[in-house]
Design an enzyme around this catalytic site. Structure first.
Site, PDB file in Angstrom:
ATOM      1  N   THR A  16      -3.414   1.051  -4.517  1.00  0.00           N
ATOM      2  CA  THR A  16      -2.338   1.625  -3.686  1.00  0.00           C
ATOM      3  C   THR A  16      -1.128   0.704  -3.667  1.00  0.00           C
ATOM      4  OG1 THR A  16      -3.216   0.636  -1.657  1.00  0.00           O
ATOM      5  CG2 THR A  16      -3.931   2.894  -2.182  1.00  0.00           C
ATOM      6  N   ASN A  17      -1.379  -0.604  -3.730  1.00  0.00           N
ATOM      7  CA  ASN A  17      -0.231  -1.534  -3.802  1.00  0.00           C
ATOM      8  C   ASN A  17       0.458  -1.423  -5.150  1.00  0.00           C
ATOM      9  OD1 ASN A  17       0.103  -3.355  -1.363  1.00  0.00           O
ATOM     10  ND2 ASN A  17      -2.104  -3.416  -1.658  1.00  0.00           N
ATOM     11  N   ASN A 157       0.144 -12.849  -4.243  1.00  0.00           N
ATOM     12  CA  ASN A 157      -1.023 -12.108  -3.770  1.00  0.00           C
ATOM     13  C   ASN A 157      -0.697 -11.495  -2.421  1.00  0.00           C
ATOM     14  OD1 ASN A 157      -3.744 -11.183  -3.764  1.00  0.00           O
ATOM     15  ND2 ASN A 157      -4.233 -12.801  -2.296  1.00  0.00           N
ATOM     16  N   HIS A 159      -2.545 -10.271   1.199  1.00  0.00           N
ATOM     17  CA  HIS A 159      -3.798 -10.447   1.943  1.00  0.00           C
ATOM     18  C   HIS A 159      -3.755  -9.573   3.195  1.00  0.00           C
ATOM     19  CE1 HIS A 159      -7.450 -12.362   3.307  1.00  0.00           C
ATOM     20  NE2 HIS A 159      -6.890 -12.494   4.499  1.00  0.00           N
TER      21      HIS A 159
HETATM   22  C1  GRF Z   1      -5.564  -4.286   0.245  1.00  0.00           C
HETATM   23  O1  GRF Z   1      -5.935  -4.287   1.616  1.00  0.00           O
HETATM   24  C2  GRF Z   1      -5.017  -5.650  -0.114  1.00  0.00           C
HETATM   25  O2  GRF Z   1      -4.516  -6.344   1.017  1.00  0.00           O
HETATM   26  C3  GRF Z   1      -6.213  -6.378  -0.652  1.00  0.00           C
HETATM   27  O3  GRF Z   1      -6.886  -5.392  -1.392  1.00  0.00           O
HETATM   28  C4  GRF Z   1      -6.825  -4.160  -0.634  1.00  0.00           C
HETATM   29  C5  GRF Z   1      -6.821  -2.982  -1.566  1.00  0.00           C
HETATM   30  O4  GRF Z   1      -5.598  -2.955  -2.237  1.00  0.00           O
HETATM   31  N1  GRF Z   1      -5.823  -7.510  -1.446  1.00  0.00           N
HETATM   32  P1  GRF Z   1      -5.235  -1.753  -3.309  1.00  0.00           P
HETATM   33  O5  GRF Z   1      -5.341  -0.419  -2.574  1.00  0.00           O
HETATM   34  O6  GRF Z   1      -6.265  -1.821  -4.413  1.00  0.00           O
HETATM   35  O7  GRF Z   1      -3.833  -2.058  -3.730  1.00  0.00           O
END
Ligand code: GRF
Length: 264
Positions: A16-17, A157, A159
Protein backbone atom coordinates in the site's frame (compact mmCIF):
# COMPACT_ATOMS: atom_id res chain seq x y z
CA UNK A 1 10.12 20.91 -12.74
CA UNK A 2 13.03 19.70 -10.57
CA UNK A 3 14.88 16.81 -12.15
CA UNK A 4 13.09 13.58 -11.26
CA UNK A 5 14.86 11.20 -8.91
CA UNK A 6 14.95 7.45 -9.58
CA UNK A 7 13.38 5.50 -6.72
CA UNK A 8 13.89 1.80 -6.03
CA UNK A 9 11.32 0.18 -3.73
CA UNK A 10 11.62 -3.02 -1.68
CA UNK A 11 8.46 -4.72 -0.43
CA UNK A 12 7.38 -7.95 1.22
CA UNK A 13 3.59 -7.78 1.15
CA UNK A 14 0.53 -5.74 0.24
CA UNK A 15 2.45 -2.72 -1.06
CA UNK A 16 0.00 0.00 0.00
CA UNK A 17 2.94 2.33 0.61
CA UNK A 18 4.35 1.41 -2.80
CA UNK A 19 1.00 2.30 -4.38
CA UNK A 20 0.96 5.64 -2.57
CA UNK A 21 4.46 6.40 -3.89
CA UNK A 22 3.58 5.41 -7.47
CA UNK A 23 0.45 7.60 -7.33
CA UNK A 24 2.39 10.54 -5.83
CA UNK A 25 4.95 10.32 -8.65
CA UNK A 26 2.18 10.30 -11.27
CA UNK A 27 0.47 13.27 -9.61
CA UNK A 28 3.81 15.16 -9.39
CA UNK A 29 3.68 15.25 -5.58
CA UNK A 30 7.04 13.49 -5.87
CA UNK A 31 9.59 14.74 -8.44
CA UNK A 32 10.56 11.18 -9.16
CA UNK A 33 9.67 7.85 -10.69
CA UNK A 34 9.81 4.30 -9.41
CA UNK A 35 12.41 2.44 -11.48
CA UNK A 36 12.17 -1.00 -9.85
CA UNK A 37 10.28 -2.96 -7.22
CA UNK A 38 12.03 -5.84 -5.49
CA UNK A 39 10.57 -8.32 -3.03
CA UNK A 40 11.92 -11.08 -0.82
CA UNK A 41 8.52 -12.75 -1.07
CA UNK A 42 7.37 -14.20 -4.42
CA UNK A 43 3.70 -13.83 -3.33
CA UNK A 44 3.86 -10.13 -2.47
CA UNK A 45 0.76 -8.43 -3.90
CA UNK A 46 2.85 -5.30 -4.36
CA UNK A 47 4.58 -7.06 -7.29
CA UNK A 48 1.27 -7.00 -9.20
CA UNK A 49 0.92 -3.30 -8.44
CA UNK A 50 4.35 -2.69 -10.02
CA UNK A 51 3.58 -4.79 -13.10
CA UNK A 52 0.26 -2.94 -13.57
CA UNK A 53 2.28 0.27 -13.87
CA UNK A 54 4.93 -1.26 -16.16
CA UNK A 55 7.59 -1.00 -13.44
CA UNK A 56 10.31 -3.72 -13.54
CA UNK A 57 9.60 -6.13 -10.67
CA UNK A 58 11.79 -8.93 -9.35
CA UNK A 59 11.97 -11.42 -6.48
CA UNK A 60 14.97 -12.43 -4.41
CA UNK A 61 13.55 -15.43 -2.61
CA UNK A 62 15.24 -15.08 0.79
CA UNK A 63 13.52 -18.15 2.18
CA UNK A 64 15.00 -20.52 -0.43
CA UNK A 65 18.41 -18.78 -0.39
CA UNK A 66 18.64 -19.02 3.41
CA UNK A 67 17.48 -22.65 3.36
CA UNK A 68 20.10 -23.60 0.75
CA UNK A 69 22.84 -21.72 2.57
CA UNK A 70 22.15 -23.75 5.72
CA UNK A 71 23.36 -26.90 3.94
CA UNK A 72 26.67 -25.44 2.80
CA UNK A 73 29.87 -24.34 4.57
CA UNK A 74 29.71 -20.56 5.03
CA UNK A 75 33.09 -19.92 3.41
CA UNK A 76 31.83 -21.58 0.20
CA UNK A 77 28.80 -19.31 -0.18
CA UNK A 78 29.63 -15.87 1.18
CA UNK A 79 30.13 -13.21 -1.53
CA UNK A 80 33.68 -12.53 -2.77
CA UNK A 81 33.70 -9.04 -1.23
CA UNK A 82 32.23 -10.10 2.13
CA UNK A 83 34.49 -8.89 4.95
CA UNK A 84 33.27 -10.73 8.05
CA UNK A 85 35.22 -8.74 10.65
CA UNK A 86 34.05 -5.42 9.19
CA UNK A 87 30.41 -6.49 9.15
CA UNK A 88 30.64 -8.02 12.63
CA UNK A 89 32.16 -4.82 14.02
CA UNK A 90 29.48 -2.65 12.42
CA UNK A 91 26.65 -4.94 13.54
CA UNK A 92 27.96 -5.16 17.09
CA UNK A 93 27.28 -1.42 17.29
CA UNK A 94 23.70 -2.37 17.91
CA UNK A 95 23.42 -6.04 18.81
CA UNK A 96 25.51 -6.58 21.91
CA UNK A 97 23.59 -9.61 23.15
CA UNK A 98 24.58 -11.92 20.29
CA UNK A 99 27.06 -14.79 20.68
CA UNK A 100 29.68 -14.63 17.96
CA UNK A 101 28.91 -17.92 16.18
CA UNK A 102 25.23 -16.99 15.83
CA UNK A 103 26.17 -13.54 14.55
CA UNK A 104 28.62 -14.98 12.00
CA UNK A 105 26.04 -17.40 10.59
CA UNK A 106 23.28 -14.77 10.53
CA UNK A 107 25.40 -12.10 8.82
CA UNK A 108 26.99 -14.53 6.34
CA UNK A 109 23.74 -16.11 5.19
CA UNK A 110 22.03 -12.73 4.82
CA UNK A 111 24.97 -11.42 2.81
CA UNK A 112 24.30 -14.23 0.31
CA UNK A 113 20.71 -13.01 -0.21
CA UNK A 114 21.81 -9.36 -0.15
CA UNK A 115 24.48 -9.96 -2.80
CA UNK A 116 21.79 -11.40 -5.07
CA UNK A 117 19.55 -8.41 -4.31
CA UNK A 118 22.35 -5.89 -4.98
CA UNK A 119 23.24 -7.63 -8.25
CA UNK A 120 19.63 -7.33 -9.45
CA UNK A 121 19.40 -3.71 -8.30
CA UNK A 122 22.44 -2.64 -10.31
CA UNK A 123 20.33 -3.21 -13.43
CA UNK A 124 18.21 -0.20 -12.44
CA UNK A 125 20.31 2.81 -11.32
CA UNK A 126 18.53 4.62 -8.47
CA UNK A 127 19.01 7.73 -6.31
CA UNK A 128 16.90 6.60 -3.34
CA UNK A 129 16.02 3.14 -2.00
CA UNK A 130 12.66 3.01 -0.21
CA UNK A 131 11.69 0.11 2.08
CA UNK A 132 7.91 -0.10 1.95
CA UNK A 133 6.69 -2.93 4.14
CA UNK A 134 9.99 -4.77 3.56
CA UNK A 135 10.24 -7.24 6.43
CA UNK A 136 13.92 -8.19 6.25
CA UNK A 137 16.73 -6.72 8.33
CA UNK A 138 19.43 -5.29 6.06
CA UNK A 139 22.96 -5.91 7.30
CA UNK A 140 26.00 -3.59 7.10
CA UNK A 141 27.12 -5.60 4.04
CA UNK A 142 24.12 -4.30 2.08
CA UNK A 143 23.85 -0.86 3.72
CA UNK A 144 27.48 0.05 3.02
CA UNK A 145 27.07 -0.86 -0.67
CA UNK A 146 24.07 1.43 -1.04
CA UNK A 147 25.16 4.29 1.25
CA UNK A 148 28.34 4.86 -0.71
CA UNK A 149 28.51 8.48 0.53
CA UNK A 150 28.15 8.25 4.33
CA UNK A 151 27.19 11.94 4.41
CA UNK A 152 24.26 11.23 2.10
CA UNK A 153 22.30 8.20 3.31
CA UNK A 154 19.81 7.01 0.71
CA UNK A 155 17.85 4.14 2.27
CA UNK A 156 14.50 5.10 3.80
CA UNK A 157 12.11 3.00 5.88
CA UNK A 158 8.64 3.54 7.28
CA UNK A 159 7.74 2.21 10.72
CA UNK A 160 4.21 1.80 12.12
CA UNK A 161 4.86 3.66 15.39
CA UNK A 162 6.28 6.92 16.77
CA UNK A 163 9.94 5.84 17.15
CA UNK A 164 11.79 5.38 19.34
CA UNK A 165 8.69 3.86 20.91
CA UNK A 166 7.65 0.40 19.79
CA UNK A 167 10.35 -0.76 17.38
CA UNK A 168 9.83 -4.25 15.96
CA UNK A 169 7.21 -5.97 13.88
CA UNK A 170 3.87 -4.73 15.26
CA UNK A 171 4.09 -1.02 16.03
CA UNK A 172 0.37 -0.26 15.82
CA UNK A 173 -0.53 -3.33 17.90
CA UNK A 174 2.10 -2.53 20.54
CA UNK A 175 0.89 1.09 20.70
CA UNK A 176 -2.75 0.01 21.12
CA UNK A 177 -2.03 -2.70 23.69
CA UNK A 178 0.08 -0.32 25.76
CA UNK A 179 -2.96 1.92 26.13
CA UNK A 180 -1.45 4.92 24.35
CA UNK A 181 -3.78 7.84 23.55
CA UNK A 182 -1.76 8.80 20.47
CA UNK A 183 -0.33 6.54 17.77
CA UNK A 184 1.59 7.31 14.64
CA UNK A 185 4.14 6.39 12.01
CA UNK A 186 7.75 7.33 11.35
CA UNK A 187 9.91 7.63 8.24
CA UNK A 188 13.64 7.39 8.92
CA UNK A 189 16.94 6.72 7.23
CA UNK A 190 18.13 3.15 7.75
CA UNK A 191 21.25 2.64 9.86
CA UNK A 192 22.82 -0.55 11.21
CA UNK A 193 20.20 -0.91 13.92
CA UNK A 194 16.56 -1.93 13.68
CA UNK A 195 14.25 1.10 13.43
CA UNK A 196 16.99 3.26 15.02
CA UNK A 197 18.04 5.52 12.13
CA UNK A 198 17.73 9.33 11.93
CA UNK A 199 14.07 10.40 11.81
CA UNK A 200 12.90 12.28 8.71
CA UNK A 201 9.20 12.68 9.45
CA UNK A 202 6.40 11.53 11.74
CA UNK A 203 2.62 11.79 11.75
CA UNK A 204 0.37 11.14 14.77
CA UNK A 205 -3.29 10.34 15.30
CA UNK A 206 -5.57 10.20 18.33
CA UNK A 207 -6.58 6.83 19.77
CA UNK A 208 -10.16 7.01 20.98
CA UNK A 209 -11.94 4.73 23.51
CA UNK A 210 -13.97 3.08 20.75
CA UNK A 211 -10.83 2.24 18.72
CA UNK A 212 -9.72 -1.35 18.14
CA UNK A 213 -6.31 -2.54 16.96
CA UNK A 214 -7.79 -2.73 13.45
CA UNK A 215 -9.07 0.86 13.47
CA UNK A 216 -5.73 2.03 14.88
CA UNK A 217 -3.89 0.21 12.10
CA UNK A 218 -6.22 1.74 9.50
CA UNK A 219 -5.61 5.25 10.88
CA UNK A 220 -1.88 4.62 10.78
CA UNK A 221 -1.78 3.29 7.24
CA UNK A 222 -3.81 6.30 6.05
CA UNK A 223 -1.18 8.63 7.53
CA UNK A 224 1.67 6.51 6.12
CA UNK A 225 0.38 7.08 2.62
CA UNK A 226 0.63 10.85 3.22
CA UNK A 227 3.91 10.82 5.15
CA UNK A 228 6.06 8.68 2.86
CA UNK A 229 5.53 10.74 -0.31
CA UNK A 230 6.17 13.94 1.67
CA UNK A 231 9.50 12.60 3.00
CA UNK A 232 10.57 11.30 -0.41
CA UNK A 233 9.82 14.70 -1.95
CA UNK A 234 12.04 16.40 0.66
CA UNK A 235 14.83 14.05 -0.46
CA UNK A 236 14.08 14.83 -4.13
CA UNK A 237 14.39 18.56 -3.33
CA UNK A 238 17.75 17.93 -1.65
CA UNK A 239 16.43 19.32 1.65
CA UNK A 240 17.46 16.46 3.98
CA UNK A 241 20.76 16.85 5.79
CA UNK A 242 21.98 14.34 8.40
CA UNK A 243 24.06 15.98 11.15
CA UNK A 244 25.76 14.55 14.23
CA UNK A 245 24.67 16.23 17.43
CA UNK A 246 26.33 15.96 20.84
CA UNK A 247 24.26 16.92 23.88
CA UNK A 248 25.56 17.41 27.45
CA UNK A 249 22.93 15.91 29.74
CA UNK A 250 22.08 17.27 33.19
CA UNK A 251 24.31 14.68 34.86
CA UNK A 252 27.16 15.89 32.67
CA UNK A 253 27.30 12.88 30.35
CA UNK A 254 27.58 13.45 26.59
CA UNK A 255 24.85 12.03 24.38
CA UNK A 256 25.47 11.73 20.62
CA UNK A 257 22.78 11.30 17.99
CA UNK A 258 22.55 11.67 14.20
CA UNK A 259 19.52 13.80 13.37
CA UNK A 260 17.93 15.01 10.12
CA UNK A 261 17.81 18.74 9.48
CA UNK A 262 15.28 19.85 6.90
CA UNK A 263 16.84 22.75 5.01
CA UNK A 264 14.87 25.35 3.00
C1 GRF B 1 3.08 -0.84 7.12
O1 GRF B 1 2.39 -0.70 8.35
C2 GRF B 1 4.47 -0.27 7.27
O2 GRF B 1 4.56 0.68 8.31
C3 GRF B 1 5.30 -1.47 7.62
O3 GRF B 1 4.76 -2.49 6.81
C4 GRF B 1 3.32 -2.33 6.82
C5 GRF B 1 2.74 -2.81 5.52
O4 GRF B 1 3.11 -1.91 4.51
N1 GRF B 1 6.69 -1.24 7.37
P1 GRF B 1 2.60 -2.11 2.96
O5 GRF B 1 1.07 -2.13 2.96
O6 GRF B 1 3.13 -3.44 2.48
O7 GRF B 1 3.15 -0.92 2.24
Amino acid sequence: MANRISIGVLISGEGTNLQAIIDACQQNRIDGRVVFVGSDNPDAHGLDRARKHGIPAFVIDYKSILRQSKQQPLEDIVPEDFELEKVLAAQSLTRRDWDKSKAVRYLSTRAVAEAALLKKMTLYPFDLLVLAGFMRVLTPYFIDRVNTDSARPRIMNIHPALLPSFPGVDGYGDTYRYGCKVGGCTVHFVDYGEDTGPIIGQKAFEIKPQDTVETVRAKGLRLERELYPECIQLFAEGRLKVVSKTYILRDGTRWKRKVVEITH
